[in-house]
Structures are given as C-alpha cells and as structure tokens.
Design a protein around this motif. Structure first.
Motif, short mmCIF file in Angstrom:
data_model
loop_
_atom_site.label_atom_id
_atom_site.label_comp_id
_atom_site.label_asym_id
_atom_site.label_seq_id
_atom_site.Cartn_x
_atom_site.Cartn_y
_atom_site.Cartn_z
N THR A 213 0.83 -1.21 0.00
CA THR A 213 0.00 0.00 0.00
C THR A 213 0.86 1.25 0.00
OG1 THR A 213 -1.69 -1.19 1.28
CG2 THR A 213 -1.87 1.21 1.19
N PRO A 242 -4.92 12.75 4.19
CA PRO A 242 -4.70 11.94 2.98
C PRO A 242 -4.77 12.79 1.72
CG PRO A 242 -6.92 11.60 3.82
CD PRO A 242 -6.21 12.45 4.84
N ASP A 244 -5.07 11.16 -1.33
CA ASP A 244 -5.79 10.40 -2.35
C ASP A 244 -6.76 9.45 -1.65
OD1 ASP A 244 -4.30 8.05 -1.58
OD2 ASP A 244 -2.66 8.77 -2.85
N GLU A 245 -7.63 8.84 -2.44
CA GLU A 245 -8.68 7.98 -1.89
C GLU A 245 -8.11 6.69 -1.31
OE1 GLU A 245 -12.13 7.07 -0.35
OE2 GLU A 245 -11.65 8.99 -1.32
N GLU A 246 -7.05 6.17 -1.90
CA GLU A 246 -6.44 4.94 -1.38
C GLU A 246 -5.96 5.15 0.06
OE1 GLU A 246 -2.98 1.65 -2.49
OE2 GLU A 246 -2.94 3.63 -3.42
N THR A 247 -5.29 6.29 0.31
CA THR A 247 -4.81 6.60 1.65
C THR A 247 -5.98 6.81 2.60
OG1 THR A 247 -2.86 7.68 0.70
CG2 THR A 247 -3.37 8.19 2.99
N ASN A 248 -7.01 7.49 2.14
CA ASN A 248 -8.20 7.73 2.94
C ASN A 248 -8.83 6.42 3.38
OD1 ASN A 248 -10.25 9.62 4.00
ND2 ASN A 248 -11.58 8.68 2.47
N ARG A 249 -9.00 5.47 2.44
CA ARG A 249 -9.61 4.18 2.76
C ARG A 249 -8.75 3.37 3.73
NH1 ARG A 249 -10.72 3.97 -2.90
NH2 ARG A 249 -8.90 2.60 -3.13
N PHE A 250 -7.41 3.43 3.55
CA PHE A 250 -6.51 2.66 4.41
C PHE A 250 -6.70 3.04 5.88
CE2 PHE A 250 -2.57 2.34 6.79
CZ PHE A 250 -2.15 1.04 6.55
N LYS A 252 -9.19 4.68 7.30
CA LYS A 252 -10.56 4.47 7.80
C LYS A 252 -10.82 2.98 8.09
CE LYS A 252 -12.79 8.66 6.27
NZ LYS A 252 -13.91 9.29 5.53
N ARG A 253 -10.09 2.10 7.42
CA ARG A 253 -10.18 0.68 7.75
C ARG A 253 -9.50 0.37 9.08
NH1 ARG A 253 -8.84 -0.32 2.22
NH2 ARG A 253 -6.70 -0.85 2.84
#
Length: 253
Positions: A213, A242, A244-250, A252-253
């Motif tokens: 990631t 974050p 970008d969206e990938e960092t945001n999702r990481f 939040k998980r």
C-alpha cells in the motif's frame, strides 16, 4: 561600556540582520536612543524592552532574559506540564489530535520530541521507530535505511530546512543544532540532487509504503500563539491528511 541588556539587544539585532536604523523604524523610536541603549548610555523602561522584543520577534524565553537583564521581572511563565493553569491547553491538544483519528496527528515540543499522539500516528511511528523516546528527526534518520518513506530524500531536505529556520528564529539552540547536524551529515542528504526537489508544489507530501500500500499524506501545522507559557507556546501540533482515496480508505479501515 555596554550593559548586559545592551549586549543582548545588539546580538539579537545582528541575528535578525537589522541595522540600527531598521530596528529603530520597526520599534518606532529614534536611532539615537537605540544606539544609547546598546552602548549602555541609557537604560530602557519595561515598556521599551517589550517594544523591542516585539520588533525583534524574540522567543518568549529571550524576551524574559532581556527583561531580567534590564532589571525587570519576566512576563512569560514556564510552568510544569501538569500545572492546573495548563489543563485547558493540554485538553485542547488532546482533543485536536484525538478528533483527527484515524488520520495521524501528534504534538511535538521545541526539540521535535513527540509529547502526544493519536492511534494513526502511533501506527506510523511503530513502523519507523527504533525504540526509546520518539523524536521526529531520530525517526526520520532511522527510516533512511528502510523502505517506509518512498520520498525520504525530499522529506529529509525539507525537514532540515525547517530545522535551520527554527534555529535562526530562536537565535540559536544547541539541541536543535545537534539534530540538524546529524541530519545534514547523513550520506543520503549529502548526496541529494537539490534540483530534484520540487519546491514549487502547493503541498509537499510524505509518501509511506506499508506492504503493497502506498500512503500519501500532507501536514497542517498549528501552534498556540496566544498561550503565554513558554513551553506550551512552543508546542507544535501536526495533523496529517490523505492526498488520495487509497490513503483515505486505508486509515478508515
């Protein structure tokens, strides 16, 4: 013969690269009076010491030193971290970084030691720290041999620039100078091609690699400018967001 106050005033004027005329205009006083204060031919009033401290943008500890040298009591307190008067400040710091979770947030003191952090920051620091008290420059140097920070060279050069700016603003600081020296002497920093560091970006990210990631974060930095206590006023809060969206999702998980 210059007084102790006069010597302090002259040293700080030179540190700030002011001529006597420059400083007299900034402090709204005559250059002749300023010259007399530096030479010891005149003694300043308390109000004049504070006016010159403001004009020179002295750190609060230095303003206290100037007041003391002129024969006046200091105006900025230096309380213990657990002093009741600082409870609202400590609570505000904790609230800011806790509410920023799951994204990394932390508070550092004047020497870049982490004094408070949330879960997002603790996760990142656990990957990077070699143990012991967390200091951001120590962590950054430790990361030089890891694959954790993809753009380590860029982050290191910008951190060194920030360190040097803080040292200049403080009129010198032995501990910060030691940290800056350690970072500047690192082989990777010495070999950085400065032309490859893009300083024209609106935001300089820190790009982490966690397994497969790629996390891209930028920082917002805040200080309590209205807090009179010396140490609390020097505490810096850094919140990472974050990019970008990938960092945001990481996170939040």
């Amino acid at each position: 013969m210059p007084s102790e106050f006069g010597a302090i005033l002259k040293d700080w004027r030179k540190t700030r690269r002011f001529s006597q005329l420059d400083l007299s205009l900034e402090a709204e006083m005559s250059a002749r009076h300023l010259s007399f204060l530096e030479s010891g031919r005149s003694n300043p009033s308390r109000a004049m010491v504070l006016r010159l401290s403001d004009a020179l943008q002295l750190p609060r500890s230095a303003a206290n030193q100037a007041l003391n040298a002129a024969g006046f009591a200091p105006v900025y307190p230096s309380l213990s971290d657990d002093a009741p008067e600082l409870a609202p400040v400590n609570q505000a710091i904790a609230t800011m970084i806790d509410h920023h979770d799951p994204f990394p947030g932390y508070a550092i003191d004047r020497h870049w030691n982490v004094v408070n952090s949330n879960r997002g920051a603790e996760m990142i620091m656990a990957l990077a720290s070699s143990g012991g008290p967390a200091n951001l420059i120590d962590i950054l140097i430790n990361c030089a041999g890891l694959d954790l920070i993809e753009n380590w060279d860029e982050v290191a050069v910008l951190s060194l620039s920030r360190l040097r700016t803080e040292i200049l603003e403080l009129g010198g600081d032995d501990h910060l100078s030691t940290l800056a020296g350690r970072l500047a002497s690192h082989e990777r920093v010495k070999n950085v091609d400065m032309g490859s560091v893009n300083l024209n970006q609106a935001v300089i990210p820190t790009i982490f690699r966690v397994g497969e990631t790629r996390l891209s974060l930028f920082s917002v930095i805040a200080q309590f400018g209205s807090v009179l206590d010396i140490r609390a006023g020097e505490t810096t809060i850094e919140l990472m967001f974050p990019m970008d969206e990938e960092t945001n999702r990481f996170f939040k998980r």
